[in-house]
Scaffold this active site. Structure first.
Site, PDB file in Angstrom:
ATOM      1  N   ARG A 236      -3.172  -1.786  -6.349  1.00 17.64           N
ATOM      2  CA  ARG A 236      -2.393  -2.998  -6.098  1.00 17.64           C
ATOM      3  C   ARG A 236      -2.708  -3.990  -7.209  1.00 17.64           C
ATOM      4  O   ARG A 236      -3.705  -3.846  -7.929  1.00 17.64           O
ATOM      5  CB  ARG A 236      -2.727  -3.604  -4.741  1.00 17.64           C
ATOM      6  CG  ARG A 236      -4.179  -3.996  -4.568  1.00 17.64           C
ATOM      7  CD  ARG A 236      -4.478  -4.409  -3.139  1.00 17.64           C
ATOM      8  NE  ARG A 236      -5.916  -4.623  -2.924  1.00 17.64           N
ATOM      9  CZ  ARG A 236      -6.474  -4.790  -1.733  1.00 17.64           C
ATOM     10  NH1 ARG A 236      -5.717  -4.760  -0.646  1.00 17.64           N
ATOM     11  NH2 ARG A 236      -7.767  -4.972  -1.613  1.00 17.64           N
TER      12      ARG A 236
ATOM     13  N   ARG B   7      -3.809   3.055   8.145  1.00 20.35           N
ATOM     14  CA  ARG B   7      -4.056   1.813   7.399  1.00 20.35           C
ATOM     15  C   ARG B   7      -2.863   0.873   7.477  1.00 20.35           C
ATOM     16  O   ARG B   7      -1.714   1.307   7.435  1.00 20.35           O
ATOM     17  CB  ARG B   7      -4.342   2.123   5.916  1.00 20.35           C
ATOM     18  CG  ARG B   7      -5.554   3.018   5.699  1.00 20.35           C
ATOM     19  CD  ARG B   7      -5.660   3.429   4.234  1.00 20.35           C
ATOM     20  NE  ARG B   7      -6.780   4.307   3.988  1.00 20.35           N
ATOM     21  CZ  ARG B   7      -7.990   3.912   3.576  1.00 20.35           C
ATOM     22  NH1 ARG B   7      -8.207   2.623   3.365  1.00 20.35           N
ATOM     23  NH2 ARG B   7      -8.953   4.781   3.378  1.00 20.35           N
TER      24      ARG B   7
ATOM     25  N   CYS C 155       9.514 -39.009  -7.924  1.00 24.88           N
ATOM     26  CA  CYS C 155       8.186 -39.540  -8.235  1.00 24.88           C
ATOM     27  C   CYS C 155       7.213 -39.412  -7.071  1.00 24.88           C
ATOM     28  O   CYS C 155       6.115 -39.951  -7.121  1.00 24.88           O
ATOM     29  CB  CYS C 155       8.276 -40.994  -8.681  1.00 24.88           C
ATOM     30  SG  CYS C 155       8.899 -42.121  -7.428  1.00 24.88           S
TER      31      CYS C 155
ATOM     32  N   GLY D  95      -8.302  -7.360   4.155  1.00 26.56           N
ATOM     33  CA  GLY D  95      -9.203  -7.533   5.287  1.00 26.56           C
ATOM     34  C   GLY D  95      -8.617  -8.272   6.466  1.00 26.56           C
ATOM     35  O   GLY D  95      -9.296  -8.460   7.477  1.00 26.56           O
TER      36      GLY D  95
ATOM     37  N   LYS E 258       0.835  -1.212   0.000  1.00 26.69           N
ATOM     38  CA  LYS E 258       0.000   0.000   0.000  1.00 26.69           C
ATOM     39  C   LYS E 258       0.862   1.252   0.000  1.00 26.69           C
ATOM     40  O   LYS E 258       0.695   2.155  -0.833  1.00 26.69           O
ATOM     41  CB  LYS E 258      -0.923  -0.020   1.216  1.00 26.69           C
ATOM     42  CG  LYS E 258      -1.998   1.076   1.202  1.00 26.69           C
ATOM     43  CD  LYS E 258      -2.721   1.148   2.528  1.00 26.69           C
ATOM     44  CE  LYS E 258      -3.334  -0.166   2.944  1.00 26.69           C
ATOM     45  NZ  LYS E 258      -4.466  -0.563   2.105  1.00 26.69           N
TER      46      LYS E 258
ATOM     47  N   MET F 205      -5.822  -7.428   8.330  1.00 26.19           N
ATOM     48  CA  MET F 205      -5.307  -6.558   9.385  1.00 26.19           C
ATOM     49  C   MET F 205      -6.235  -5.354   9.530  1.00 26.19           C
ATOM     50  O   MET F 205      -7.251  -5.248   8.853  1.00 26.19           O
ATOM     51  CB  MET F 205      -3.862  -6.148   9.063  1.00 26.19           C
ATOM     52  CG  MET F 205      -2.900  -7.312   9.116  1.00 26.19           C
ATOM     53  SD  MET F 205      -1.203  -6.850   8.715  1.00 26.19           S
ATOM     54  CE  MET F 205      -1.324  -6.482   6.966  1.00 26.19           C
TER      55      MET F 205
ATOM     56  N   SER G 225      15.112 -42.799  -8.779  1.00 28.46           N
ATOM     57  CA  SER G 225      13.879 -42.029  -8.657  1.00 28.46           C
ATOM     58  C   SER G 225      13.606 -41.846  -7.168  1.00 28.46           C
ATOM     59  O   SER G 225      13.413 -42.832  -6.449  1.00 28.46           O
ATOM     60  CB  SER G 225      12.710 -42.740  -9.322  1.00 28.46           C
ATOM     61  OG  SER G 225      11.534 -41.951  -9.237  1.00 28.46           O
TER      62      SER G 225
ATOM     63  N   TYR H 268      13.899 -34.923 -14.017  1.00 27.07           N
ATOM     64  CA  TYR H 268      12.454 -34.810 -14.219  1.00 27.07           C
ATOM     65  C   TYR H 268      11.731 -34.987 -12.888  1.00 27.07           C
ATOM     66  O   TYR H 268      12.276 -35.558 -11.942  1.00 27.07           O
ATOM     67  CB  TYR H 268      11.947 -35.852 -15.226  1.00 27.07           C
ATOM     68  CG  TYR H 268      12.035 -37.279 -14.736  1.00 27.07           C
ATOM     69  CD1 TYR H 268      11.018 -37.851 -13.965  1.00 27.07           C
ATOM     70  CD2 TYR H 268      13.140 -38.063 -15.037  1.00 27.07           C
ATOM     71  CE1 TYR H 268      11.111 -39.143 -13.493  1.00 27.07           C
ATOM     72  CE2 TYR H 268      13.247 -39.366 -14.572  1.00 27.07           C
ATOM     73  CZ  TYR H 268      12.230 -39.905 -13.805  1.00 27.07           C
ATOM     74  OH  TYR H 268      12.310 -41.195 -13.332  1.00 27.07           O
TER      75      TYR H 268
ATOM     76  N   HIS I 254      -3.279 -43.161   2.149  1.00 28.42           N
ATOM     77  CA  HIS I 254      -3.687 -43.987   1.012  1.00 28.42           C
ATOM     78  C   HIS I 254      -4.789 -43.295   0.215  1.00 28.42           C
ATOM     79  O   HIS I 254      -4.717 -43.197  -1.023  1.00 28.42           O
ATOM     80  CB  HIS I 254      -4.168 -45.359   1.511  1.00 28.42           C
ATOM     81  CG  HIS I 254      -4.728 -46.231   0.424  1.00 28.42           C
ATOM     82  ND1 HIS I 254      -6.077 -46.251   0.121  1.00 28.42           N
ATOM     83  CD2 HIS I 254      -4.124 -47.079  -0.447  1.00 28.42           C
ATOM     84  CE1 HIS I 254      -6.277 -47.092  -0.881  1.00 28.42           C
ATOM     85  NE2 HIS I 254      -5.116 -47.608  -1.238  1.00 28.42           N
TER      86      HIS I 254
END
Length: 888
Positions: A350, A101, A841, A110, A32, A112, A774, A861, A466
C-alpha cells in the site's frame, strides 16, 4: 436474484498468477484486496485467496445477515482456493488455514479487525502438527486463533478487575512453568490453554466455540464487516475525513507461516525511509515469527538488514520485489511479507504513510528520477501535512503524560511555565521566560499577554474563538475548549484528570492534536528544506487563485511574505490599539463625552496607525494590502476587572463611577450583532476619517520612497447598501483630500466584507458601490447558522459524532448553506460590477477542502494566517488541477 445472475459480482479470486481484480478497483476491493490482486497479476508471490466486495459490507450492516447469494459465491471461491493451494479447508490431515482481513478504500491501519489461522479445530490442529513436524508451532497457532477469534467475533476482553482474561490464563501458566514465551510451553500445555480459552468464551458469552471451520469463516466475515463501525474506526475516519458509507472489503487468504523455524520469518518494510524520505529500504524483521508479532511489538524486531544474513536468497528477492512495486505504483510502498521455509510471500502493499518532510522529499526526488511529473508531485502531498514543516512538534518517540484534550486550534507545540493573566505573561515574557498563558477564555484585553506567551490554553471556546483566531494569526500554538480542565485564576492553578498544575509549573501544549501535557516534552524543530521550496514553486506554477495572508503588524506582514503571501487580505486595525500605551489613548477616545474630546484622542492615535500602515506597506513592497476599518464593539477595549477599572479611572482623572457608567452603557447582550463594524463608523464618522487619513498618509510616505503601494480599504459588517454608501463617501472624500494635499496619485479601492446573509443576498446592490468583496467566512458561518463560535464547541462534537453535520462548519466551509451564499453573492456582485474582485479572508481560506470549493466558485484569492499560507498555496494548486491530494 443472485449477484452473479444480475451481473453484480461480489467475490473476486486471486492466485497462481491470475486475479479477477486489479489496482484500480479499490472502491470495490478496498486497498488491500485491490493491491493483492495487482501483485498477483504482476507475478509476485502472493498466497491465493479471494476478496469480498465492500458493497456487501454496506448490505450486511443494513440487513444484519449474510445474503444467500454471497454464501454461494464464497463457497465457490473456497473451492477455487483449495485447488490453488493444494489443501482442503477442514481436512484433518493437511488442512487449509486462512486469514480473514479487513481493508477499506483508504488505509486505516489497525482500526478494523483481522483474524489469522482460521480453520483450526482439535482435529485440524493435529494435522498441522504432523505436516509441520512441529506440535508446539501447531498448538500455539491454535491458541492464537482462539484468542483472536474470541476477541474479534465474541468481544471477549477484560474482566471486571480490568485484566485481560486470555492474558491472565497465559501468564498464570507461564509462571507455573517458568517460561517467558508461549511457544516455549509444551504442546500439552498449549492444548490445555486452548481449552481454557474456549471456556472463557463460554463463560463470558454463553456460546460454544465453533469447531466447524465454515462456521468459523462466516463468523469472522460478519465480525470484520461489523468492525467498520467500531469506535476506533469511526474516530479515525472522522479525523482523516474518510466517508462513513464506503464499508470494508474482506480478504480471505491462504495462511503462510513465518514461525516454522529459523528458515522462516515475517517483516514490515518501506521502500523508502518514512521519516526522512531517503531512498533506502527501511523496515523490521523477526525470524521464526508471525506477522502479528512484528505489528503488535510482542517481540523486539531486528533491522531489516538482518534478514540478509539469515535468509540471503529471500532478502535479495524481497529487495527486487520492493523496487518493482515502487516502480509500478510510482510511489513509496509499505510492504508486509512472510518467509515460509525460505520462500518469500507478499501479503500486502500500500502507499506508505510518511512524515511531511519525507513526503515532500519523496515527491521531489521522484520527479528528478523521472518516475512522476511535477503535476503528480503537487497533487500527491496532503496540504494539511505541511503543518509539520512549519511548526515545532513533540518528538514522536517521547513518552508524555496527557492531562486533558481540547481542540487543536493552532498547530505546533510549545513548552512553558503556566501563568494565569496577561500582565504576568507580559512581565515574565519580557524577562526572557517561556510562559504559557492559561485562561478560561481570552478577550482582546489579553492580547499583550498572548504576544508574550509561547502558547495559549483555554478551557472554553471553539476553533474560531478569540484565542484560536489570534493565535493562528501569530503562528502560536493554541489549544482551546479543554473542558476537562477546571481553571481557577484566583488560586492560580488548574486541574484535570486528578492532576493539579500551579502557576510556575511546566506544561507542554500540542496544538496539532489538542493535547495538554504535564511537564516538559522534547520538541522537534521544523526543517522545511530545499525540497519544500521546490515543491512550493511548482505549486505556484499550477495555481490560478491568489493567496494572501491575514496580518496586523509590519512583523506579521514580513512573515507572511516569507511564506509566499501575495498581499494582505485582512489587516485588523483594532489589534494595533492594544500595543503599549495605545490602549490608554483608545480608552481616552471612548470615554470622551463629546466630539471634541474624541477628536483630541484620535489625533494622538493617527500617527501610531500611520506608522504601522507604513511598515506594512513596506513589508508588502508592491503587493495589495486590504485594511479593515475598526470592527469590534467599543466595550472590548475597556477593562472588566474592578481593579483595572480603578486604575483606568485614576489614569483618566475621572470618578470610578463615571468610568463604570460608560462601560455599563457600552456592554451589549449580544455584541457580535450589536454596535460594531460599519455601525461604529456611521455613528462616529470621525473614527473612519482618522483611519483613512492614516492609511493614505502612510501610502504617500512609502510611495515617495519608490515603493509601489496598493491600499484596499474595507468597510466591515455591511448589511445594507446605504451603510456602505455612507462610509464609502467618507473614505473617498478623506482619501482624495489627502492625495490632493500631498499632490500624490495613489490608486486605492473601497470595498466591503460580506459577513452577513443579507449582504450576500443583496450583493448586486452593494456591488454598485464596492470595488471588491471579501467574504468573512467566520462571521458569515456564525450568522447563517445562528451559532456562536465560542460556545458551539460544547455541542458541535456531538453533532459530528451523530451525523447531524459532516464536519465542523468553522473549519471547513458548509457548501450547502454558507457556500450557497458565497456563490450567490459572487454571481450577483459580478453581474452588476464585472470588474469586482472577490476574496475570502476567513480562516477557511487555509482549509484545503474549502479552497477547492472557492476555486469552483471563482474566488480571486483566499487569505489566511501566515503559517497557513503554504497550505493554501498547495491546496489552490490542487484545486486548479482538479485533483485534491488523497487522504490515504
Amino acid at each position: 436474484m443472485s449477484e452473479r445472475t444480475n451481473g453484480n459480482k461480489a467475490v473476486f479470486s486471486f492466485g497462481n498468477g491470475h486475479a479477477d481484480g486489479h489496482a484500480g478497483m479499490s472502491d470495490i476491493l478496498g486497498g488491500k484486496g485491490a493491491n493483492v490482486a495487482e501483485m498477483t497479476r504482476m507475478g509476485i508471490p502472493v498466497p491465493p485467496g479471494f476478496t469480498i466486495s465492500a458493497k456487501m459490507c454496506q448490505r450486511y450492516l443494513q440487513e444484519g445477515d449474510i445474503p444467500a447469494s454471497l454464501r454461494e459465491e464464497v463457497t465457490a471461491a473456497m473451492s477455487g482456493l483449495e485447488e490453488a493451494s493444494g489443501r482442503r479447508f477442514g481436512d484433518a490431515d493437511d488442512p487449509l488455514l486462512v486469514s480473514v482481513r479487513s481493508g477499506g478504500k483508504f488505509s486505516m491501519p489497525g482500526m478494523m479487525d483481522t483474524i489469522l489461522n482460521l480453520g483450526l479445530t482439535d482435529e485440524t490442529a493435529k494435522g498441522l502438527a504432523r505436516q509441520s513436524n512441529n506440535p508446539s508451532f501447531a498448538y500455539d497457532s491454535y491458541r492464537r486463533f482462539v484468542e483472536m477469534y474470541g476477541r474479534v467475533v465474541y468481544g471477549v476482553g477484560a474482566s471486571a478487575d480490568g485484566v485481560d482474561q486470555f492474558e491472565r490464563a497465559l501468564h498464570e501458566l507461564q509462571k507455573t512453568r517458568d517460561v517467558s514465551r508461549a511457544i516455549d510451553l509444551s504442546p500439552a500445555d498449549l492444548l490445555s490453554l486452548v481449552r481454557d480459552y474456549k471456556e472463557i468464551v463460554w463463560r463470558v458469552t454463553g456460546s460454544r466455540f465453533p469447531d466447524d471451520p465454515r462456521e468459523q469463516l462466516w463468523g469472522a466475515i460478519g465480525a470484520v464487516f461489523t468492525s467498520w463501525n467500531n469506535q476506533r474506526a469511526v474516530n479515525y475516519r472522522r479525523l482523516n475525513a474518510i466517508p462513513n458509507d464506503l464499508g470494508t472489503a474482506v480478504t480471505v487468504m491462504a495462511m503462510v507461516f513465518g514461525n516454522l523455524g529459523e528458515d522462516s520469518g515475517s517483516g514490515v518494510a518501506f521502500s523508502r525511509d518514512p521519516s526522512t524520505g531517503e531512498k533506502r529500504l527501511f523496515g523490521e524483521f523477526l525470524a521464526n515469527a508471525q506477522g502479528e508479532d512484528v505489528v503488535a511489538g510482542t517481540r523486539d524486531p531486528e533491522p531489516l538488514e538482518s534478514m540478509g544474513k539469515r535468509l540471503p536468497d529471500a532478502y535479495a528477492e524481497f529487495k527486487r520485489t520492493a523496487a518493482l512495486l515502487e516502480n509500478h505504483y510510482r510511489d513509496m510502498q509499505d510492504l508486509e511479507f512472510t518467509v515460509e521455509r525460505g520462500k518469500l510471500y507478499l501479503l500486502q502493499t500500500r502507499t506508505g504513510k510518511r512524515t511531511a518532510r519525507a513526503a515532500v522529499r519523496v515527491a521531489v526526488e521522484m520527479v528528478a528520477e523521472g518516475a512522476i511529473d511535477r503535476r503528480t508531485a503537487v497533487t500527491r502531498i496532503d496540504p494539511n501535512q505541511l503543518n509539520q514543516l512549519l511548526h515545532p512538534t513533540i518528538d514522536s518517540a517521547a513518552h508524555v503524560d496527557v492531562i486533558a484534550r481540547g481542540l487543536p486550534a493552532s498547530p505546533g507545540a510549545a513548552v512553558g511555565k503556566v501563568v494565569f493573566d496577561a500582565e504576568t505573561a507580559a512581565e515574565r515574557g519580557a524577562a526572557g521566560e517561556h510562559v504559557i498563558l492559561v485562561r478560561r477564555e481570552t478577550s482582546p484585553d489579553d492580547f499583550h499577554g498572548m504576544v508574550a506567551a509561547q502558547a495559549i490554553l483555554t478551557a472554553r471556546g471553539g476553533m474560531t474563538s478569540h484565542a484560536a483566531v489570534v493565535a493562528r494569526g501569530m503562528g502560536k500554538c493554541c489549544v482551546v475548549g479543554a473542558r476537562e480542565l477546571d481553571v481557577d485564576p484566583v488560586r492560580r492553578l488548574f486541574s484535570g484528570n486528578g492532576v493539579t498544575i500551579r502557576e510556575g509549573d511546566w506544561v507542554t501544549l500540542d496544538g496539532s492534536e489538542g493535547r495538554v501535557i504535564q511537564g516538559r516534552a522534547p520538541l522537534t524543530l521544523p526543517e522545511p528544506g530545499a525540497e519544500f521550496d521546490t515543491l512550493m514553486s511548482w505549486a505556484d506554477e499550477f495555481r490560478a487563485m491568489g493567496v494572501r495572508a491575514n496580518a496586523d503588524t509590519p512583523e506579521d506582514a514580513a512573515q507572511a511574505r516569507s511564506f509566499g503571501a501575495e498581499g494582505i487580505g485582512l489587516c485588523r486595525t483594532e489589534h494595533m490599539f492594544f500595543e503599549g500605551d495605545r490602549i490608554h489613548t483608545m480608552r481616552e477616545m471612548i470615554l470622551a463625552t463629546d466630539l471634541a474630546g474624541r477628536r483630541r484622542a484620535l489625533v494622538q492615535l493617527l500617527p501610531m496607525q500611520r506608522s504601522d500602515f507604513a511598515g506594512i506597506f513596506r513589508a508588502m513592497n508592491g503587493f495589495p494590502v486590504t485594511i479593515r476599518l475598526l470592527d469590534p464593539p467599543l466595550h472590548e477595549f475597556l477593562p472588566r476587572d474592578p481593579a483595572e477599572v480603578d486604575r483606568l479611572a485614576e489614569l483618566m482623572d475621572l470618578p470610578v463611577t463615571a468610568v463604570q457608567r460608560v462601560i455599563d452603557g457600552l456592554t451589549e447582550a449580544n455584541p457580535m450583532l450589536g454596535h460594531r463594524g460599519c455601525r461604529l463608523g456611521i455613528l462616529y464618522p470621525e473614527i473612519t476619517e482618522m483611519q483613512v487619513h492614516a492609511i493614505i498618509e502612510a501610502a504617500c510616505e512609502v510611495a515617495a520612497e519608490g515603493i509601489r503601494v496598493i491600499p484596499e480599504i474595507m468597510v466591515p459588517l455591511v448589511a445594507h447598501v446605504e451603510e456602505l454608501r455612507q462610509q464609502a463617501t467618507i473614505v473617498r472624500q478623506t482619501a482624495d483630500r489627502i492625495l490632493t494635499e500631498r499632490k500624490a496619485q495613489i490608486p486605492y479601492l473601497v470595498g466591503t466584507m460580506i459577513e452577513l446573509p443579507r449582504a450576500a443576498l443583496t450583493a448586486d446592490e452593494i456591488a454598485k458601490v464596492a470595488d471588491f468583496f471579501s467574504f468573512g467566512t467566520n462571521d458569515l458561518t456564525q450568522t447563517t447558522y445562528g451559532l456562536s463560535r465560542d460556545d458551539a464547541g460544547r455541542f458541535l462534537p456531538y453533532y459530528m459524532d451523530s451525523g447531524i453535520l459532516p464536519a465542523d462548519p468553522f473549519q471547513t466551509i458548509d457548501q450547502d448553506g454558507v457556500g450557497k451564499l458565497i456563490e450567490m453573492g459572487t454571481r450577483l456582485g459580478r453581474r452588476r460590477n464585472p470588474k469586482l474582485k472577490v476574496g475570502v479572508c476567513g480562516e477557511h481560506g487555509g482549509d484545503p477542502a474549502s479552497v477547492d470549493f472557492f476555486q469552483h466558485v471563482g474566488i480571486n484569492y483566499v487569505s489566511c494566517s501566515s503559517f497557513r499560507v503554504p497550505i493554501a498555496r498547495l491546496a489552490a494548486a490542487q484545486a486548479s488541477l482538479g485533483a485534491r491530494a488523497p487522504t490515504d
